[in-house]
Design a protein around this motif. Structure first.
Motif, PDB file in Angstrom:
ATOM      1  N   ALA A 275     -71.584  37.214  38.588  1.00 21.07           N
ATOM      2  CA  ALA A 275     -72.711  37.646  39.403  1.00 21.07           C
ATOM      3  C   ALA A 275     -73.948  37.925  38.545  1.00 21.07           C
ATOM      4  O   ALA A 275     -74.953  38.403  39.027  1.00 21.07           O
ATOM      5  CB  ALA A 275     -72.348  38.893  40.198  1.00 21.07           C
ATOM      6  N   LYS A 276     -73.840  37.616  37.264  1.00 18.37           N
ATOM      7  CA  LYS A 276     -74.939  37.919  36.358  1.00 18.37           C
ATOM      8  C   LYS A 276     -76.281  37.353  36.839  1.00 18.37           C
ATOM      9  O   LYS A 276     -77.279  38.068  36.842  1.00 18.37           O
ATOM     10  CB  LYS A 276     -74.607  37.379  34.975  1.00 18.37           C
ATOM     11  CG  LYS A 276     -75.312  38.093  33.860  1.00 18.37           C
ATOM     12  CD  LYS A 276     -74.754  37.623  32.530  1.00 18.37           C
ATOM     13  CE  LYS A 276     -75.397  38.390  31.392  1.00 18.37           C
ATOM     14  NZ  LYS A 276     -74.813  38.004  30.115  1.00 18.37           N
ATOM     15  N   PRO A 277     -76.317  36.080  37.241  1.00 20.34           N
ATOM     16  CA  PRO A 277     -77.604  35.539  37.679  1.00 20.34           C
ATOM     17  C   PRO A 277     -78.184  36.296  38.882  1.00 20.34           C
ATOM     18  O   PRO A 277     -79.404  36.368  39.048  1.00 20.34           O
ATOM     19  CB  PRO A 277     -77.272  34.100  38.081  1.00 20.34           C
ATOM     20  CG  PRO A 277     -75.963  33.787  37.446  1.00 20.34           C
ATOM     21  CD  PRO A 277     -75.244  35.085  37.321  1.00 20.34           C
ATOM     22  N   ILE A 278     -77.306  36.893  39.697  1.00 21.92           N
ATOM     23  CA  ILE A 278     -77.781  37.594  40.891  1.00 21.92           C
ATOM     24  C   ILE A 278     -78.521  38.863  40.513  1.00 21.92           C
ATOM     25  O   ILE A 278     -79.572  39.191  41.064  1.00 21.92           O
ATOM     26  CB  ILE A 278     -76.593  37.970  41.808  1.00 21.92           C
ATOM     27  CG1 ILE A 278     -75.832  36.714  42.226  1.00 21.92           C
ATOM     28  CG2 ILE A 278     -77.075  38.737  43.024  1.00 21.92           C
ATOM     29  CD1 ILE A 278     -74.568  37.033  42.993  1.00 21.92           C
TER      30      ILE A 278
ATOM     31  N   PHE B 210     -80.809  28.487  47.384  1.00 22.23           N
ATOM     32  CA  PHE B 210     -81.777  27.638  46.673  1.00 22.23           C
ATOM     33  C   PHE B 210     -81.921  28.074  45.222  1.00 22.23           C
ATOM     34  O   PHE B 210     -82.020  27.254  44.319  1.00 22.23           O
ATOM     35  CB  PHE B 210     -83.143  27.689  47.380  1.00 22.23           C
ATOM     36  CG  PHE B 210     -83.203  26.863  48.641  1.00 22.23           C
ATOM     37  CD1 PHE B 210     -82.701  25.567  48.667  1.00 22.23           C
ATOM     38  CD2 PHE B 210     -83.783  27.374  49.804  1.00 22.23           C
ATOM     39  CE1 PHE B 210     -82.762  24.799  49.818  1.00 22.23           C
ATOM     40  CE2 PHE B 210     -83.851  26.600  50.961  1.00 22.23           C
ATOM     41  CZ  PHE B 210     -83.335  25.316  50.966  1.00 22.23           C
ATOM     42  N   SER B 211     -81.925  29.410  44.987  1.00 19.05           N
ATOM     43  CA  SER B 211     -82.110  29.887  43.614  1.00 19.05           C
ATOM     44  C   SER B 211     -80.896  29.585  42.756  1.00 19.05           C
ATOM     45  O   SER B 211     -80.978  29.565  41.544  1.00 19.05           O
ATOM     46  CB  SER B 211     -82.336  31.398  43.562  1.00 19.05           C
ATOM     47  OG  SER B 211     -83.174  31.799  44.571  1.00 19.05           O
ATOM     48  N   THR B 212     -79.756  29.425  43.401  1.00 20.20           N
ATOM     49  CA  THR B 212     -78.552  29.160  42.627  1.00 20.20           C
ATOM     50  C   THR B 212     -78.476  27.709  42.183  1.00 20.20           C
ATOM     51  O   THR B 212     -78.113  27.423  41.055  1.00 20.20           O
ATOM     52  CB  THR B 212     -77.300  29.494  43.471  1.00 20.20           C
ATOM     53  OG1 THR B 212     -77.446  30.809  43.992  1.00 20.20           O
ATOM     54  CG2 THR B 212     -76.046  29.436  42.640  1.00 20.20           C
TER      55      THR B 212
ATOM     56  N   TRP C  66     -77.236  26.122  37.301  1.00 23.13           N
ATOM     57  CA  TRP C  66     -76.392  25.360  38.222  1.00 23.13           C
ATOM     58  C   TRP C  66     -77.192  24.385  39.071  1.00 23.13           C
ATOM     59  O   TRP C  66     -76.668  23.869  40.043  1.00 23.13           O
ATOM     60  CB  TRP C  66     -75.612  26.291  39.152  1.00 23.13           C
ATOM     61  CG  TRP C  66     -74.647  27.151  38.443  1.00 23.13           C
ATOM     62  CD1 TRP C  66     -74.119  26.944  37.197  1.00 23.13           C
ATOM     63  CD2 TRP C  66     -74.088  28.368  38.921  1.00 23.13           C
ATOM     64  NE1 TRP C  66     -73.278  27.963  36.889  1.00 23.13           N
ATOM     65  CE2 TRP C  66     -73.229  28.856  37.915  1.00 23.13           C
ATOM     66  CE3 TRP C  66     -74.226  29.090  40.105  1.00 23.13           C
ATOM     67  CZ2 TRP C  66     -72.525  30.043  38.059  1.00 23.13           C
ATOM     68  CZ3 TRP C  66     -73.518  30.261  40.247  1.00 23.13           C
ATOM     69  CH2 TRP C  66     -72.673  30.723  39.235  1.00 23.13           C
ATOM     70  N   ASN C  67     -78.442  24.160  38.713  1.00 26.23           N
ATOM     71  CA  ASN C  67     -79.170  23.110  39.410  1.00 26.23           C
ATOM     72  C   ASN C  67     -78.472  21.811  39.030  1.00 26.23           C
ATOM     73  O   ASN C  67     -78.743  21.227  37.980  1.00 26.23           O
ATOM     74  CB  ASN C  67     -80.637  23.113  38.990  1.00 26.23           C
ATOM     75  CG  ASN C  67     -81.445  22.071  39.735  1.00 26.23           C
ATOM     76  OD1 ASN C  67     -80.886  21.087  40.231  1.00 26.23           O
ATOM     77  ND2 ASN C  67     -82.737  22.257  39.824  1.00 26.23           N
TER      78      ASN C  67
ATOM     79  N   GLN D   6     -90.815  24.579  44.767  1.00 31.17           N
ATOM     80  CA  GLN D   6     -90.739  25.708  43.844  1.00 31.17           C
ATOM     81  C   GLN D   6     -91.717  26.818  44.254  1.00 31.17           C
ATOM     82  O   GLN D   6     -91.369  27.992  44.238  1.00 31.17           O
ATOM     83  CB  GLN D   6     -91.039  25.198  42.428  1.00 31.17           C
ATOM     84  CG  GLN D   6     -90.856  26.226  41.331  1.00 31.17           C
ATOM     85  CD  GLN D   6     -89.398  26.633  41.163  1.00 31.17           C
ATOM     86  OE1 GLN D   6     -88.487  25.941  41.628  1.00 31.17           O
ATOM     87  NE2 GLN D   6     -89.164  27.765  40.535  1.00 31.17           N
ATOM     88  N   SER D   7     -92.940  26.424  44.660  1.00 30.25           N
ATOM     89  CA  SER D   7     -93.911  27.465  45.018  1.00 30.25           C
ATOM     90  C   SER D   7     -93.503  28.148  46.327  1.00 30.25           C
ATOM     91  O   SER D   7     -93.688  29.358  46.481  1.00 30.25           O
ATOM     92  CB  SER D   7     -95.334  26.895  45.094  1.00 30.25           C
ATOM     93  OG  SER D   7     -95.436  26.027  46.197  1.00 30.25           O
ATOM     94  N   LEU D   8     -92.925  27.391  47.246  1.00 31.74           N
ATOM     95  CA  LEU D   8     -92.428  28.008  48.482  1.00 31.74           C
ATOM     96  C   LEU D   8     -91.293  28.982  48.182  1.00 31.74           C
ATOM     97  O   LEU D   8     -91.194  30.056  48.765  1.00 31.74           O
ATOM     98  CB  LEU D   8     -91.931  26.932  49.446  1.00 31.74           C
ATOM     99  CG  LEU D   8     -92.995  26.142  50.215  1.00 31.74           C
ATOM    100  CD1 LEU D   8     -92.351  24.975  50.943  1.00 31.74           C
ATOM    101  CD2 LEU D   8     -93.734  27.047  51.206  1.00 31.74           C
ATOM    102  N   LEU D   9     -90.444  28.581  47.237  1.00 31.09           N
ATOM    103  CA  LEU D   9     -89.305  29.421  46.877  1.00 31.09           C
ATOM    104  C   LEU D   9     -89.796  30.771  46.359  1.00 31.09           C
ATOM    105  O   LEU D   9     -89.310  31.831  46.777  1.00 31.09           O
ATOM    106  CB  LEU D   9     -88.467  28.704  45.807  1.00 31.09           C
ATOM    107  CG  LEU D   9     -87.187  29.396  45.351  1.00 31.09           C
ATOM    108  CD1 LEU D   9     -86.179  29.455  46.479  1.00 31.09           C
ATOM    109  CD2 LEU D   9     -86.569  28.667  44.159  1.00 31.09           C
ATOM    110  N   ILE D  10     -90.808  30.716  45.480  1.00 31.33           N
ATOM    111  CA  ILE D  10     -91.361  31.947  44.912  1.00 31.33           C
ATOM    112  C   ILE D  10     -92.013  32.778  46.019  1.00 31.33           C
ATOM    113  O   ILE D  10     -91.835  33.991  46.094  1.00 31.33           O
ATOM    114  CB  ILE D  10     -92.413  31.616  43.818  1.00 31.33           C
ATOM    115  CG1 ILE D  10     -91.811  30.685  42.764  1.00 31.33           C
ATOM    116  CG2 ILE D  10     -93.001  32.877  43.223  1.00 31.33           C
ATOM    117  CD1 ILE D  10     -90.885  31.320  41.776  1.00 31.33           C
TER     118      ILE D  10
END
Lengths: 515, 332
Positions: free
Chosen positions: A135-138, A422-424, A432-433, A443-447
């Motif tokens: 869960a580190k990335p979380i 999406f971030s994962t 993990w992309n 990417q800008s929508l994600l942010i």
């Protein structure tokens, strides 16, 4: 007997009317306390421990966060985020500072009182630099944790995250008693409604009701829970049919029809976010060519895969990872279907001529991956795409094939929120992309979506992201695979089961009762 | 008898050498498999950092031979180490020193006990049964009984174990619920409960091993029936049954004991499939899991146990066949 029939009918109604009808559901028999609940589950290992950071398969996820431990929040069977050890939470306007009010009067199984220190210590298990947590990335986004009072914690994030309360419902992030973490991991000490009596890794777990639980009247109805690891699908089925267990996960799809004739057994069949994928590494030609990717998308017969690979227990997907268990699934997007002419058109547009590409498959990716590859090969041929199936070994598939071979089979269990998913696996540059795909607007929508607290705006954002993904993305997502589990009519639930994970989100121990 | 002691001593020395070779081969073989413990336990969720963190904590980056000698040195002192999965959280758990983690031996012991129990129950059924059928088949050779016994035992040994297991489950658990289809025995169960739960896997194994032992018994006895001393016995007017039991069987014991030993070793080491089908918590499942996870300390310990079972049973077979044969007992 009449009771059974009416309950079954009620279940059917609930399934047919979908998640929205929950409020109007007829009241079912009131939950009963007591009894033993025996589960036959997959995914047990002799290397299992109570360290929730290492939980990755059904058995320990069920016995951990679904039985012995609790998280700050939980996703209810209806799909809403509700508090488990937190009672309420609040964000600053930029979604950077989150304040959680914690439940009072909560005790750990060893008698320790639960408070803010436990939350901070438990989160630290994942944040620590050398922590080997899945869960580190979380939680990497957490900059600082403040104890405001004994029952109030503040998380200060590096970047705003509107989904933060969802993230802490993750089954890795169970709450352990501060200062006694090693002991708690060794013996399985949490705040959950059941305490561990005996634990044989990869074999059996026995837990009994924790009488001092904060909500002992309304969750954890069983007197005793026994989790038995049964790896073999036929054995699991036999165990259920001969009343050795009361519920099993992962019913073999080809057996479902037979099991339906069995009057004492109810099938739980829900479409969630679990989806099967064919990610392409865009760093490799010809996958860098968006028109070629489009051609591949139109060359895939999704319905045929659902019918033949999933035996109908699934739904067609649209090349994005957001599923029915997400809040903002864009179901209005035009569905990409099998169309060899369109595929041929995009092939021509790509200017590649006749190409041959390798598709790496193994059963480790998902059951039937090899067959799915063969179907794909068959439907892509008429469009001028020659797919060469490469059968890879199951051993080491995730370390040697996935993220390494240009095109392979893969599965995702999905995530509770759009941003999380999406971030994962879709954000630029994350580990993990699995395609290396990058898209500036995506990417800008994600942010933007991360810090946006307005629901309508978020719906728009995630709609657009799914559209981009579906059109330009580098992953073929042909199908959602249902979670198909079964239970005996000796146990009952309130008519609604979760679709985030298998077997009522693997929380049936907390939610179900003896009929 | 000093000759026998000599043989045993020689065999034991060779046995130790074999165990050593087995441990070297297994250690290197597991290391040659793709992936390591860190990747296996993290699966799809592995990131380079988390993999590295686990590797560092377990010392997986060190050369194979160094890790092997560390293991060997500890093992020679009776310390088979701690399972990787236990070490993993010991390192990150905080106050690790206060907690006693299960050693490999502690993890293995109860499962090995279960395996021995299953092997014992199966052997208790299979050995008398196959000896009896073998003797009877020799006695009534070429009869209907002989043929039926031969064909049916051959059929059961030729079917895959899991198939035999499913058929037994269908007949004895689903259609006629005599036994339970799950054999998940655990500590605290009464002996009778354990025995009842172990019945189906034991019957499956019985069907699998009977043919070999029965046919060897039959062949060994028939082989002897052509000898002059048997003809003598027959001419004396002894009953065929007495000829076989008193005159032929003692001389046929050596090959029979060898086959029994081999089958006993199989019952201990080769029953993974049966364990999986019946969810029986024996060593086999632990072994398979550990190989899957590249959990080397556990794999090593399991292999040594298996190798030891083979070496020990073969030794016992040799010694008993020497004891049963006066010519070997008193060599000129």
């Amino acid at each position: 007997m009449t009771f059974n029939i009416s309950r079954r009918t009620a279940l059917k109604t609930a399934a047919a009317a979908g998640a929205l009808s929950v409020a109007g559901m007829p009241a079912l028999a009131a939950p009963k306390h007591g009894g033993t609940y025996r589960l036959g589950l997959t995914g047990g290992n002799t290397s299992d421990t109570w360290d929730s950071r290492t939980h990755s398969d059904a058995y320990m996820i069920n016995m951990g966060h679904g039985c012995v431990f609790e998280c700050l929040t939980e996703v209810s069977a209806e799909g809403e985020l509700v508090g488990e050890l937190a009672t309420s939470w609040e964000a600053s306007a930029d979604a950077k500072v989150w304040t959680f009010d914690l439940r009072k009067g909560v005790k750990f199984h060893n008698g320790k009182t639960f408070g803010a220190d436990d939350v901070i210590a438990s989160m630290n298990m994942h944040v620590e630099e050398d922590a080997s947590s899945a869960a580190k990335p979380i939680v990497a986004n957490v900059a600082e944790m403040k104890k405001l009072s004994d029952h109030q914690v503040q998380f200060i994030l590096k970047n705003g995250s509107a989904d933060f309360p969802y993230l802490v419902s993750d089954y890795h992030i169970c709450i352990f008693p501060a200062g006694q973490i090693a002991e708690a991991i060794a013996n399985g000490i949490g705040t959950g409604p059941y305490k561990v009596v005996s634990f044989e890794p990869g074999v059996r777990t026995l837990a009994t009701k924790f009488e001092e639980h904060w909500d002992a009247d309304n969750r954890g109805y069983f007197a005793e829970v026994e989790g038995i690891y049964i790896g073999d699908a036929s054995t699991r089925l036999n165990a259920l049919m001969t009343s050795q267990v009361d519920a099993i996960n992962r019913v073999e799809l080809k057996s479902v029809k037979l099991l339906k004739n069995f009057v004492n057994v109810d099938i739980l069949d829900v479409t969630g976010n679990q989806h099967y994928t064919f990610p392409m590494l865009v760093g490799n030609a010809p996958f860098d060519n968006p028109d070629f990717r489009r051609a591949l998308k139109w060359a895939c017969n999704r319905q045929e895969m659902v019918d033949k690979i999933l035996q109908g227990y699934g739904a067609v997907a649209n090349d994005h990872p957001i599923g029915p268990a997400n809040q903002y699934q864009a179901s209005d997007l035009p569905q990409t279907e099998y169309d060899p002419d369109k595929a041929a058109f995009y092939m021509k547009k790509s200017g590649l001529g006749n190409v041959t590409i390798d598709l790496s498959v193994a059963e480790a990716a998902f059951t039937g991956a090899g067959d799915a590859g063969a179907l794909y090969q068959n439907t892509a041929g008429p469009a001028g795409i020659n797919i060469n199936i490469v059968q890879e070994p199951n051993d080491g598939y995730w370390s040697n094939v996935w993220l390494r071979k240009p095109w392979c089979a893969c599965y995702w269990s999905g995530r509770a929120t759009e941003d999380w998913m999406f971030s994962t696996a879709y954000e630029s540059g994350v580990p993990w992309n699995d395609t290396g795909w990058e898209n500036e607007r995506f990417q800008s929508l994600l942010i933007e979506g991360r810090t946006e607290l307005n629901t309508d705006r978020r719906r728009e954002i995630y709609h657009d992201m799914q559209e981009i993904c579906s059109d330009d993305g580098a992953t073929i997502v042909p199908m959602y695979a249902n979670f198909v589990d079964a239970k005996s009519n000796r146990v009952a639930h309130n008519g609604q089961t979760g679709n985030l994970w298998q077997l009522d989100n693997l929380r049936s121990c907390k939610r179900w009762w003896s009929a | 008898m000093s000759n026998l002691a000599m043989i045993i001593a020689k065999r034991l020395a060779l046995g130790v050498l074999t165990l050593f070779m087995v441990s070297v081969i297994i250690f290197y073989a597991v290391n040659m498999l793709p992936g390591d413990f860190a990747q296996a336990i993290l699966g799809q969720t592995a990131t380079p950092e988390t993999v590295q963190a686990i590797r560092d904590s377990l010392g997986l980056d060190r050369p194979v031979y160094l890790r092997y000698f560390d293991w060997l040195f500890a093992a020679m002192q009776g310390d088979f180490g701690i399972s990787f999965s236990q070490v993993l959280f010991a390192t990150y758990g905080g106050s690790a020193a206060t907690v006693n983690y299960e050693t490999v031996i502690e993890q293995l012991a109860p499962r090995f006990g279960n395996t021995l129990f299953l092997a014992g129950v199966s052997a208790a059924i299979a050995i008398p049964l196959s000896l009896m059928i073998g003797v009877l088949a020799a006695l009534y050779r070429e009869s209907i009984f002989d043929r039926v016994a031969n064909v049916s035992t051959l059929m059961s040994i030729s079917s895959p174990e899991f198939f035999v297991a499913y058929i037994l489950i269908l007949l004895l658990a689903v259609l006629n619920p005599v036994f339970t289809s799950l054999s998940n025995i655990h500590e605290g169960m009464s002996f009778a409960d354990k025995l009842g739960k172990t019945m189906l896997p034991a019957l499956t194994l019985t069907l699998v091993v009977t043919a070999h032992m029965m046919r060897m018994t039959r062949a060994a006895i028939i082989n002897l029936l052509a000898s002059p001393y048997i003809e003598m016995a027959r001419l004396k007017g002894l009953s065929p049954f007495r000829i076989i039991i008193v005159h032929a069987l003692p001389n046929a014991l050596a090959p029979i004991i060898n086959v029994i030993a081999l089958n006993l070793a199989y019952l201990i080491t080769g029953v993974v499939v049966v364990e999986v089908v019946f969810v029986y918590p024996g060593v086999g499942q632990l072994f398979v899991d550990s190989v899957k996870m590249r959990n080397i300390p556990v794999v090593q310990a399991c292999c040594l146990v298996f190798a030891f079972a083979y070496i020990f049973l073969n030794l016992v077979a040799d010694v008993t066949s020497i004891l049963s044969n006066p010519r070997l007992r008193h060599p000129k």
